[in-house]
Enzyme design. Structure first.
Site, PDB file in Angstrom:
ATOM      1  N   GLY A   1       0.804  -1.221   0.000  1.00 24.86           N
ATOM      2  CA  GLY A   1       0.000   0.000   0.000  1.00 24.86           C
ATOM      3  C   GLY A   1       0.834   1.267   0.000  1.00 24.86           C
ATOM      4  O   GLY A   1       0.498   2.258   0.636  1.00 24.86           O
TER       5      GLY A   1
ATOM      6  N   CYS B   1      -1.051   0.815  -9.327  1.00 28.80           N
ATOM      7  CA  CYS B   1      -0.914   0.141  -8.046  1.00 28.80           C
ATOM      8  C   CYS B   1      -2.246  -0.441  -7.599  1.00 28.80           C
ATOM      9  O   CYS B   1      -3.218   0.283  -7.413  1.00 28.80           O
ATOM     10  CB  CYS B   1      -0.392   1.084  -6.960  1.00 28.80           C
TER      11      CYS B   1
ATOM     12  N   ILE C   1       5.169  -5.466 -16.421  1.00 34.76           N
ATOM     13  CA  ILE C   1       3.861  -5.260 -15.816  1.00 34.76           C
ATOM     14  C   ILE C   1       3.981  -4.983 -14.312  1.00 34.76           C
ATOM     15  O   ILE C   1       4.940  -5.417 -13.682  1.00 34.76           O
ATOM     16  CB  ILE C   1       2.952  -6.508 -15.985  1.00 34.76           C
ATOM     17  N   ASN C   2       2.975  -4.279 -13.815  1.00 33.41           N
ATOM     18  CA  ASN C   2       2.822  -4.192 -12.376  1.00 33.41           C
ATOM     19  C   ASN C   2       2.195  -5.516 -11.927  1.00 33.41           C
ATOM     20  O   ASN C   2       2.027  -6.431 -12.721  1.00 33.41           O
ATOM     21  CB  ASN C   2       1.941  -2.992 -12.005  1.00 33.41           C
TER      22      ASN C   2
ATOM     23  N   GLY D   1       6.510 -12.328  -9.160  1.00 32.87           N
ATOM     24  CA  GLY D   1       7.389 -13.487  -9.094  1.00 32.87           C
ATOM     25  C   GLY D   1       7.257 -14.355 -10.337  1.00 32.87           C
ATOM     26  O   GLY D   1       6.449 -14.061 -11.225  1.00 32.87           O
TER      27      GLY D   1
HETATM   28  C1  LIG Z   1       6.662  -5.785  -2.197  1.00 32.58           C
HETATM   29  C2  LIG Z   1       6.423  -5.109  -3.518  1.00 32.58           C
HETATM   30  C3  LIG Z   1       6.237  -3.716  -3.553  1.00 32.58           C
HETATM   31  C4  LIG Z   1       6.006  -3.070  -4.760  1.00 32.58           C
HETATM   32  N1  LIG Z   1       5.867  -1.705  -4.764  1.00 32.58           N
HETATM   33  C5  LIG Z   1       5.713  -1.054  -5.952  1.00 32.58           C
HETATM   34  C6  LIG Z   1       5.664   0.375  -5.996  1.00 32.58           C
HETATM   35  O1  LIG Z   1       5.783   1.060  -4.971  1.00 32.58           O
HETATM   36  N2  LIG Z   1       5.484   0.984  -7.209  1.00 32.58           N
HETATM   37  C7  LIG Z   1       5.385   0.255  -8.367  1.00 32.58           C
HETATM   38  O2  LIG Z   1       5.241   0.838  -9.441  1.00 32.58           O
HETATM   39  N3  LIG Z   1       5.452  -1.099  -8.352  1.00 32.58           N
HETATM   40  C8  LIG Z   1       5.617  -1.765  -7.183  1.00 32.58           C
HETATM   41  N4  LIG Z   1       5.717  -3.153  -7.180  1.00 32.58           N
HETATM   42  C9  LIG Z   1       5.629  -3.896  -8.453  1.00 32.58           C
HETATM   43  C10 LIG Z   1       7.018  -4.237  -8.996  1.00 32.58           C
HETATM   44  O3  LIG Z   1       7.756  -3.067  -9.276  1.00 32.58           O
HETATM   45  C11 LIG Z   1       6.921  -5.095 -10.276  1.00 32.58           C
HETATM   46  O4  LIG Z   1       6.201  -4.383 -11.253  1.00 32.58           O
HETATM   47  C12 LIG Z   1       6.213  -6.413 -10.057  1.00 32.58           C
HETATM   48  O5  LIG Z   1       6.513  -6.934  -8.787  1.00 32.58           O
HETATM   49  C13 LIG Z   1       6.573  -7.473 -11.110  1.00 32.58           C
HETATM   50  O6  LIG Z   1       7.952  -7.786 -11.110  1.00 32.58           O
HETATM   51  P1  LIG Z   1       8.590  -9.036 -10.305  1.00 32.58           P
HETATM   52  O7  LIG Z   1       7.761 -10.245 -10.605  1.00 32.58           O
HETATM   53  O8  LIG Z   1       9.996  -9.147 -10.785  1.00 32.58           O
HETATM   54  O9  LIG Z   1       8.510  -8.679  -8.866  1.00 32.58           O
HETATM   55  C14 LIG Z   1       5.936  -3.815  -5.976  1.00 32.58           C
HETATM   56  C15 LIG Z   1       6.122  -5.210  -5.921  1.00 32.58           C
HETATM   57  C16 LIG Z   1       6.374  -5.856  -4.723  1.00 32.58           C
HETATM   58  C17 LIG Z   1       6.578  -7.342  -4.725  1.00 32.58           C
END
Ligand SMILES: Cc1cc2nc3c(=O)[nH]c(=O)nc-3n(C[C@H](O)[C@H](O)[C@H](O)COP(=O)(O)O)c2cc1C
Ligand SMILES: Cc1cc2nc3c(=O)[nH]c(=O)nc-3n(C[C@H](O)[C@H](O)[C@H](O)COP(=O)(O)OP(=O)(O)OC[C@H]3O[C@@H](n4cnc5c(N)ncnc54)[C@H](O)[C@@H]3O)c2cc1C
Ligand code: FES
Lengths: 306, 260
Positions: free
Chosen positions: A74, A131, A193-194, A219
């Site tokens: 959040g 988000c 992607i987010n 992940g």
């Molecule tokens: C704990 C956590 C916090 C995150 N906080 C943000 C954030 O503040 N702003 C944002 O744009 N994306 C945020 N994300 C998304 C990541 O930047 C990323 O887009 C997403 O996790 C997919 O990549 P991954 O599978 O390598 O983690 C967050 C992800 C995680 C796991």
């Protein structure tokens, strides 16, 4: 193996290698700087900022799922001013690109933050319109093309010469619609992607594991979704893409680049192994070298669809 | 810049059953000698390839020597990750990150050390650090779950036990014994506690009544374990949210919002 040129260009910003770390998984760099020199990274997407400090959601904020995690942090952050005053000077000590990530409740808030960050001299601004963990703004901007365009326009107008990268949500029916809207409104790059909205329930207590009930999935489990979406978006727009979602090894990063990404971000995989970005970088170079490329950038968009 | 953090493969040197729990000694290279290892800190352990997240386990005791440092951990099987860990044998290697977090702040004793269930092992490290003059109050569900009693008996001036069912020692919860001890004017420097949150809450309340400082070790689900992902939030009395892995796991009990 011949030396492979690792540097890539993302909307006019030269990254020394294509591996950056994903926003929210790397804080403001202080913690992981105790493991290695942050100058080894292509860039750092800093933790998502808001205009005012936020304490975020109550715990539990994380749940483990098959090859993934759900989070509901959040957007806990100290606010854009504290970032500029206390965190940016620290990040500037390293020879790497600093990408600030912002979320607003209104287009005006995005504008004010862009102005401050551009004046503070960040290398790029990543505008988070995706988000899933905040009620106001956030995801709403990322699921409606009109709102996405409006936020992009305001951000661009206030960011001066600092490139603006718009971060897209996968929680939509057609991601190319939003991608086009942002590109047409002047975005210099897109990141995707987010996280994907998800939920996990503890069968014994019948309670969702996350206090917010739902959260965002990330992940390795999301990699195929990310690859598909990067591929679709790459065909829909002409601006560069920062690909992310589930990258844990070089091959994952290579998939995103072949699908059309100019650079990739590593997020969740850091939690298992803090050294993942460096390993991904080395293995990308090896993959490119084996394929006879003189530069990793040669992978971008190279998929040969049936 | 602060010291390099360490992630490395550590050999399991010893493994034994301790009641329902498993006691493991890990060979950890120079982790102890090159860091300021303190009781209350934890290690973040990878539990197999199919689980993305590491599992936080407190340090029970440690040794530093030229032949290689050792860390002992004690854990119970709670789910898939700890079940995987329990299947590892002496000679196997674990991927360990740590020591992490802020441990207990201990000057010269005596302290009142309060442990409940699987929160008992980390208090052994406190007993050593406080120099033998402390009193331990250990709570278990029943006699057959009681662990490490002989160790506490030798490392503390005094060791009291409470069980929920009365099968060993005092019949009831540890906070009653804490009240009894603090009433004795033994000039305790403070109360140090680790265990389930309801126990910590009642121990903190008693300590506050007596005006004795109290440090508690909190638990929360973790991601990175180092302070970067912000998932391990702990609600503070002042309305802020701190992070168990980096700001804790040990907090001053007055900082914590016990009603959250
Ligand atoms: C704990 C956590 C916090 C995150 N906080 C943000 C954030 O503040 N702003 C944002 O744009 N994306 C945020 N994300 C998304 C990541 O930047 C990323 O887009 C997403 O996790 C997919 O990549 P991954 O599978 O390598 O983690 C967050 C992800 C995680 C796991
Ligand atoms: C600072 C700290 C120190 C700890 N020290 C010890 C110790 O010395 N001995 C011991 O037996 N246990 C300890 N725990 C609890 C231990 O971490 C959990 O029992 C363990 O993570 C459960 O993992 P699992 O895969 O078996 O359970 P699952 O329920 O399958 O785990 C699912 C997810 O939830 C997390 N999780 C589940 N329960 C807890 C919990 N109580 N606290 C934090 N995360 C949890 C897991 O890490 C994992 O990410 C400690 C926890 C913390 C936060
Ligand atoms: S687990 Fe990542 S901040 Fe505590």
């Amino acid at each position: 193996m011949p030396d492979v040129n690792l540097s890539v260009n993302l909307a006019g910003v030269t990254l020394k290698n294509p591996v950056v770390v994903a926003s929210g998984t790397f804080g403001f760099g202080r913690e992981y700087s105790q493991f290695y020199d942050l100058g080894e990274l292509g860039g750092i997407c800093a933790k998502g900022l808001t205009l005012h400090p936020r304490e975020g959601n109550p715990a539990p904020r994380i749940a483990e799922t098959p090859m993934g995690i759900l989070n509901s942090v959040g957007l806990q952050n100290p606010g854009v001013d504290a970032f500029i005053g206390e965190e940016l000077p620290f990040l500037r000590r390293f020879d790497t690109k600093v990408i600030a990530n912002i979320s607003g409740n209104t287009p005006e808030e995005y504008g004010i933050m862009c102005e401050k960050l551009s004046a503070a001299g960040v290398d790029m601004i990543e505008v988070n319109i995706s988000c899933p963990n905040v009620k106001a703004g956030g995801l709403a901007y990322g699921t409606r093309p009109k709102l996405a365009a409006e936020v992009t326009e305001v951000a661009k107008r206030h960011a001066g010469s600092t490139p603006v990268m718009v971060k897209l949500s996968p929680n939509v029916t057609d991601i190319t619609e939003i991608a086009r809207a942002a590109a047409d409104a002047g975005a210099d790059a897109l990141s995707l992607i987010n996280t994907i909205r998800g939920m996990r329930i503890d069968v014994n207590t019948r309670r969702p594991v996350l206090k917010m009930n739902t959260g965002g999935l990330s992940g390795p489990a999301v990699l195929p979704v990310a690859v598909r979406m990067v591929w679709e978006v790459a065909q829909a727009v002409d601006i560069p893409i920062l690909g992310m979602g589930g990258v844990a090894k070089g091959e994952d990063a290579a998939q995103l680049m072949l699908a059309g990404a100019s650079a990739v971000a590593v997020g969740t995989a850091l939690f298992a192994d803090p050294f993942t970005p460096l390993k991904v970088r080395d293995s990308l170079a090896e993959i490119a070298g084996k394929q006879g490329l003189s530069a990793v950038s040669g992978l971008t968009g190279g998929v040969k669809p049936w | 810049m602060s010291r390099m953090k360490i992630e490395r493969k550590c050999e399991i040197l010893e493994k034994k059953q301790l009641g329902d729990a498993i006691y493991m000694v890990l060979g950890v290279g120079d982790i102890v000698s090159t860091s300021d290892t303190r009781p209350g800190q934890f290690v973040h352990i990878k539990c197999g390839h199919s689980r993305l997240l590491r599992r936080p386990i407190s340090i029970c005791e440690w040794t530093g020597s030229r032949d290689g440092d050792t860390l002992a951990i004690v854990f119970e099987v709670r789910g898939e990750g700890t079940a995987w860990l329990a299947r590892r044998e002496a000679g196997d290697f674990l991927d360990v990150l740590g020591p992490l977090g802020n441990g207990f702040t201990i000057q010269d004793g005596p302290y009142l050390l309060v442990g409940g269930g699987i929160g008992v092992p980390p208090m052994l490290g406190c007993a050593g650090a406080a120099g033998g003059s402390s009193t331990a109050i250990l709570g278990f569900r029943s006699k057959d779950k009681a662990i490490l009693l002989d160790r506490f008996a030798s490392d503390c001036a005094n060791c009291l036990v409470a069980t929920d069912d009365g099968s060993l020692g005092y019949h009831g919860f540890v906070d009653a014994l804490v009240r009894q001890e603090l009433g004795k004017e033994r000039h305790y420097q403070g109360v140090l506690a680790c265990g389930p949150k309801p126990m910590l809450k009642s121990v903190a309340k008693v300590a506050e009544e007596f005006g004795v400082p109290c440090q508690v070790s909190m638990e929360e689900r973790m991601g990175c374990g180092v302070g970067a992902c912000l998932v391990c939030a702990c609600d503070m009395a002042d309305g802020s949210r701190k992070h168990v892995c980096k700001d804790g796991p040990v907090f001053d009990s007055k900082e914590v919002d016990w009603d959250a």
